[in-house]
Scaffold this motif. Structure first.
Motif, PDB file in Angstrom:
ATOM      1  N   GLY A  87      58.845  20.758  -1.227  1.00 56.81           N
ATOM      2  CA  GLY A  87      58.427  19.879  -0.143  1.00 56.81           C
ATOM      3  C   GLY A  87      57.353  18.901  -0.543  1.00 56.81           C
ATOM      4  N   SER A  91      55.675  18.399   2.764  1.00 58.84           N
ATOM      5  CA  SER A  91      55.187  19.669   3.315  1.00 58.84           C
ATOM      6  C   SER A  91      53.668  19.676   3.439  1.00 58.84           C
ATOM      7  N   GLU A  94      52.943  17.644   6.562  1.00 60.51           N
ATOM      8  CA  GLU A  94      53.414  18.386   7.735  1.00 60.51           C
ATOM      9  C   GLU A  94      52.486  19.557   8.036  1.00 60.51           C
ATOM     10  N   GLY A 115      62.370  13.035   7.914  1.00 58.10           N
ATOM     11  CA  GLY A 115      60.953  13.319   7.774  1.00 58.10           C
ATOM     12  C   GLY A 115      60.150  12.912   8.990  1.00 58.10           C
ATOM     13  N   TRP A 117      61.107  13.490  12.000  1.00 60.64           N
ATOM     14  CA  TRP A 117      61.142  14.678  12.846  1.00 60.64           C
ATOM     15  C   TRP A 117      60.146  15.717  12.356  1.00 60.64           C
ATOM     16  N   GLN A 118      59.997  15.862  11.035  1.00 56.30           N
ATOM     17  CA  GLN A 118      59.043  16.851  10.522  1.00 56.30           C
ATOM     18  C   GLN A 118      57.625  16.533  10.987  1.00 56.30           C
ATOM     19  N   ILE A 136      68.332  14.898  12.348  1.00 58.30           N
ATOM     20  CA  ILE A 136      67.834  15.720  11.232  1.00 58.30           C
ATOM     21  C   ILE A 136      68.936  15.686  10.189  1.00 58.30           C
ATOM     22  N   TYR A 145      66.307  20.711   3.204  1.00 57.67           N
ATOM     23  CA  TYR A 145      64.990  20.514   3.801  1.00 57.67           C
ATOM     24  C   TYR A 145      63.965  21.489   3.223  1.00 57.67           C
ATOM     25  N   SER A 148      59.216  24.642   5.337  1.00 55.21           N
ATOM     26  CA  SER A 148      58.299  24.444   6.460  1.00 55.21           C
ATOM     27  C   SER A 148      58.982  23.700   7.598  1.00 55.21           C
ATOM     28  N   GLY A 149      59.756  22.668   7.276  1.00 53.44           N
ATOM     29  CA  GLY A 149      60.457  21.902   8.307  1.00 53.44           C
ATOM     30  C   GLY A 149      61.544  22.705   8.990  1.00 53.44           C
ATOM     31  N   ARG A 152      59.947  25.312  11.499  1.00 56.52           N
ATOM     32  CA  ARG A 152      59.506  24.751  12.784  1.00 56.52           C
ATOM     33  C   ARG A 152      60.692  24.346  13.646  1.00 56.52           C
TER      34      ARG A 152
END
Length: 270
Positions: A87, A91, A94, A115, A117-118, A136, A145, A148-149, A152
């Protein structure tokens, strides 16, 4: 066409509200490597600024963000410190947003894709205009992805909806995003910015002690940490409540039917 590497992340302050603006409108606010790298230091600065009580993330112009700059996506997702594609800068940005201790709002107009959306998913609350479009889309460019994304997304939408969104890469409108859990509320586009600002001021007027304590506890409960760790965190905030002036201020204002003027700003680590 915009030159690659342009764009920036900038901060606008309005009283107790800070607007964190994703500013690359010629590319529908695609987030370049430089822009991803700006998130952690800017959020550190805003967290240390006691005059800021709420942060709103938005895009410049008509779109929230069309996602990571595709031309540099391999560089962005790679972490040179570990040598892994875990990431990387995405990441890090995020997670900096997700772990920010003050309330955060994503104000979503136009495209909120990949990204983008992240970024939105890492915020506490997502207010979308009626013309917002979510997507997405890693399946469209053959990537996976960062964990982490995905985590969530599953927390917010559930595994079935997460699979639908990730596997299809389809765009959904604001009302479908609301149904799937990607939006907290849908607002009329004509009044979007006034309504977002009013709501941010509404949050800023609440007790920061209550807001930050509850945010920390909800995050802990949803992150899968042990029951013992959650109990310890709860005990910490109960201890902070014993030395905070906000409970007395809130009770006195309630009894006198006045608006409370809370004073707590940050945990007392003394």
């Amino acid at each position: 066409m915009a030159e690659r590497g342009t764009g920036t992340l900038r901060v606008e302050r309005q009283g107790h509200v800070a607007w964190l603006v994703v500013d690359n409108p010629s590319m529908r606010n695609a987030v370049t490597a430089h822009m991803w790298q700006q998130f952690p230091p800017l959020l550190t600065e805003l967290e240390a600024d006691d005059s800021v009580k709420v942060v709103v993330v938005r895009g410049a112009g008509e779109h929230f963000s069309a996602g990571a700059d595709i031309a540099s996506v391999q560089q962005i997702l790679h972490n040179p410190a570990t040598g892994h594609r875990d990431g990387g800068d995405v990441s890090a940005a995020e997670n900096a947003l997700a772990h920010f201790r003050k309330p955060t709002i994503a104000a979503i107009d136009g495209y909120c894709v990949g990204g983008g959306w992240q970024i939105a998913g890492a915020c506490d609350i997502r207010l979308a205009s009626s013309r917002a479009r979510y997507g997405i889309t890693p399946g469209k460019i053959g990537i996976v992805y960062p964990l982490s994304g995905i985590k969530r997304l599953v927390e917010l939408a559930g595994p079935a909806a997460a699979k639908y969104l990730l596997l299809s890469g389809d765009l959904v409108d604001a009302h479908e995003a609301l149904r799937l859990g990607l939006a907290t509320k849908v607002l009329d586009v004509e009044a979007l910015w006034d309504d977002v600002h009013s709501f941010a001021l509404h949050l800023a007027a609440r007790s920061q002690f209550s807001a930050q304590g509850h945010k920390a506890l909800v995050n802990a409960l949803s992150s899968g940490v042990s029951a013992m760790e959650v109990e310890q965190l709860s005990g910490y905030w109960q201890g902070q409540m014993a030395i905070s002036d906000d409970p007395a201020i809130g009770v006195a204002a309630f009894l006198s039917k006045e608006t409370p003027d809370f004073t707590w700003l940050r945990p007392d680590e003394g």
